[in-house]
Design a protein around this motif. Structure first.
Motif, PDB file in Angstrom:
ATOM      1  N   HIS A 203       0.675  -1.091   0.156  1.00 30.62           N
ATOM      2  CA  HIS A 203       0.001  -0.074  -0.014  1.00 30.62           C
ATOM      3  C   HIS A 203       1.134   1.697  -0.152  1.00 30.62           C
ATOM      4  CE1 HIS A 203      -3.020   3.053   1.101  1.00 30.62           C
ATOM      5  NE2 HIS A 203      -2.654   3.458   2.097  1.00 30.62           N
TER       6      HIS A 203
ATOM      7  N   LEU B  42      -0.254   0.762  -3.799  1.00 34.29           N
ATOM      8  CA  LEU B  42      -1.550  -0.270  -3.985  1.00 34.29           C
ATOM      9  C   LEU B  42      -2.771   0.825  -3.423  1.00 34.29           C
ATOM     10  CD1 LEU B  42      -0.239  -2.198  -5.917  1.00 34.29           C
ATOM     11  CD2 LEU B  42      -0.953  -4.036  -4.905  1.00 34.29           C
TER      12      LEU B  42
ATOM     13  N   ASP C 256       4.134  -5.292  -7.838  1.00 35.87           N
ATOM     14  CA  ASP C 256       2.674  -4.931  -8.530  1.00 35.87           C
ATOM     15  C   ASP C 256       1.511  -6.068  -8.305  1.00 35.87           C
ATOM     16  OD1 ASP C 256       3.041  -6.824 -10.590  1.00 35.87           O
ATOM     17  OD2 ASP C 256       3.730  -5.568 -11.814  1.00 35.87           O
ATOM     18  N   LYS C 257       0.430  -5.726  -8.682  1.00 37.99           N
ATOM     19  CA  LYS C 257      -0.651  -6.157  -7.759  1.00 37.99           C
ATOM     20  C   LYS C 257      -0.743  -7.882  -8.957  1.00 37.99           C
ATOM     21  CE  LYS C 257      -4.209  -4.283 -11.240  1.00 37.99           C
ATOM     22  NZ  LYS C 257      -5.148  -3.193 -11.206  1.00 37.99           N
TER      23      LYS C 257
ATOM     24  N   GLU D  30      -7.248  -3.203  -4.145  1.00 36.03           N
ATOM     25  CA  GLU D  30      -6.477  -3.387  -5.475  1.00 36.03           C
ATOM     26  C   GLU D  30      -5.932  -5.003  -4.456  1.00 36.03           C
ATOM     27  OE1 GLU D  30      -5.458  -0.519  -8.701  1.00 36.03           O
ATOM     28  OE2 GLU D  30      -3.976  -0.387  -6.307  1.00 36.03           O
TER      29      GLU D  30
END
Length: 455
Positions: free
Chosen positions: A50, A55, A110-111, A59
């Motif tokens: 976060h 993010l 990343d997600k 997400e």
């Protein structure tokens, strides 16, 4: 991981070769330890992704989802095929998927990669659950609930260990979060070594002579339940939320309930007991795991380090599960579940009004006592009351719990982003309140069935 002396070694039911129950139980506990350490790891890196990678909490909830619905897929599939492919091969799948998932996680920034890592980790965790729950009940047929509680000590126990390691490696030594991830390779290698090459017995369903077809029939509504969970997995794999205010949503839920009733009572001619317990598992797992996965976000303004709260919660849970035997025998499984629902509702409410480190820690302890016995006692109840459901029944229960958690995480994340943590905790309090009514109904049903049998 202590084992009663009389249960240290059992014979395979074919009578060919002795089985080392102690070694298999310890290996099972280590496999579950790796599973729980992945939960502790996610609770820690939630803030990292976060703050450092930008993010949103919604997400993150989406990217964490595969850890739960991947678990459900593996658990359902493992429970259905474990007697065909054998327990040892399901455990090998668990080992390989743990290895791949942790390696991918080390490189996630990343997600998308976070999502991919959790697919493998979730599938590995589900394979552990699919294999080890029926293995424990097979090794200890006369102490199922007690030994399942003792086995599941290592879920909260692993989170305690993970919390302490997180504090030591990241907070004190200022190492990157990847160092915590690397630690998981140690118990992973150990459980692989303990399992591989060891004789593993057939499941209880096979040894008791219940046919594969009867196992499915006694689940009550296997087709409807699996279809429902499949839909939930599909919904949670998309970055959108289900609208519970829409009339169409409630119409669909009503049709699902009707289908379960028809398939259970008309098609398979069994009771609704197992589907009812699946419904309860949706709520017990969401109450426990959903809250613990967002500990940091829910408690960030209370003035206490969330890791302290997580360690306190899981430490109480580990102790409670280890000494669960006398409690289960004294109150019965349903009594334990009802008491757990009452206490967890109080704990969540206290969480929602806590505004200082002391009040937060007290709420955490109450909540921990409440959710402590949910997961293993639900599994023990199903194994004892519906033994014909076999490994499939235990797998459906575990999978339902995990997919329900993956379903609720994005909803919780959205609520935290928009309504705030206190309102989210009040929203979560509704789940154990529903469980109170459900377990009162279950106790009434079982009492009526005992009275009928007495006549």
């Amino acid at each position: 991981m202590s084992i009663p002396a009389e249960n240290r070694t059992v014979q395979t039911y074919a009578g060919v070769k002795p089985v080392d129950a102690s070694r298999l139980f310890v290996a099972s506990c280590l496999a579950l330890l790796v599973t729980s350490l992945t939960f502790a790891l996610r609770a820690k890196i939630e803030g990292v992704f976060h703050e450092s990678f930008g993010l949103t909490r919604e997400e993150i909830g989406w990217a964490f989802g595969p850890a739960f619905w991947g678990f459900a897929v593996a658990t359902f599939l493992g429970g259905a095929i474990i007697d065909q492919v054998k327990t040892r091969n399901v455990l090998r799948i668990a080992f390989v998927c743990h290895l791949i998932g942790l390696v991918v996680l080390l490189f996630a920034k990343d997600k998308t990669l976070l999502f991919a890592a959790n697919v493998f980790i979730g599938f590995a965790n589900g394979s552990v659950e699919a294999a080890c729950n029926p293995l424990v009940t097979t090794l200890y047929p006369h102490d199922k609930t007690k030994m399942l509680n003792r086995f599941h000590v290592w879920f909260p126990g692993g989170i305690v260990i993970g919390g302490v390691l997180s504090w030591l490696l990241i907070s004190q030594l200022n190492l990157p979060w990847q160092a915590l991830t690397a630690v998981l390779f140690l118990p992973l290698a150990l459980y692989g070594w303990l399992f591989f090459g060891e004789t593993i017995p057939e499941t209880e369903r096979v040894t008791s002579g219940v046919s594969y077809r009867d196992m499915f029939r006694h689940v009550g509504a296997p087709c409807t339940i699996i279809a429902l969970v499949g839909f939930m997995i599909f919904a949670t794999s998309l970055p959108i939320a289900i609208d519970f205010n829409a009339v169409s949503t409630w119409i669909v839920l009503g049709l699902v309930v009707a289908a379960i009733v028809v398939e259970s009572l008309v098609v398979n001619k069994t009771s609704l007991l197992f589907p009812f317990m699946v419904f309860c598992m949706f709520l017990t797992a969401s109450t426990e795991l959903g809250t613990n996965q967002f500990t940091g976000a829910l408690l960030e303004k209370t003035g206490i380090d969330p890791i302290i709260v997580l360690v306190a919660v899981t430490g109480v849970m580990a102790l409670g599960r280890y000494f669960a035997g006398p409690l289960v025998h004294g109150l019965s499984a349903v009594g334990v579940l009802l008491a757990s629902a009452l206490i967890s509702a109080v704990g969540l409410y206290l969480y929602s009004i806590a505004n200082s480190p002391g009040s937060t820690l007290f709420a955490a302890i109450v909540f921990a006592v409440g959710v402590c016995y949910f997961w293993p006692t639900m599994l023990g109840f199903v194994s004892e009351r519906t033994p014909q459901t076999g490994a499939l029944g235990l797998s459906i229960m575990g999978g339902a719990g995990m997919v329900a958690t993956s379903f609720v995480l994005p909803i919780m994340g959205h609520s935290i982003d928009t309504a705030g943590p206190q309102q989210t905790l009040r929203f979560m309090t509704v789940l154990p309140v529903i469980l109170i009514a459900a377990f009162v109904l279950l106790a009434w049903y079982l009492r009526g069935r005992r009275a009928g049998n007495a006549h």
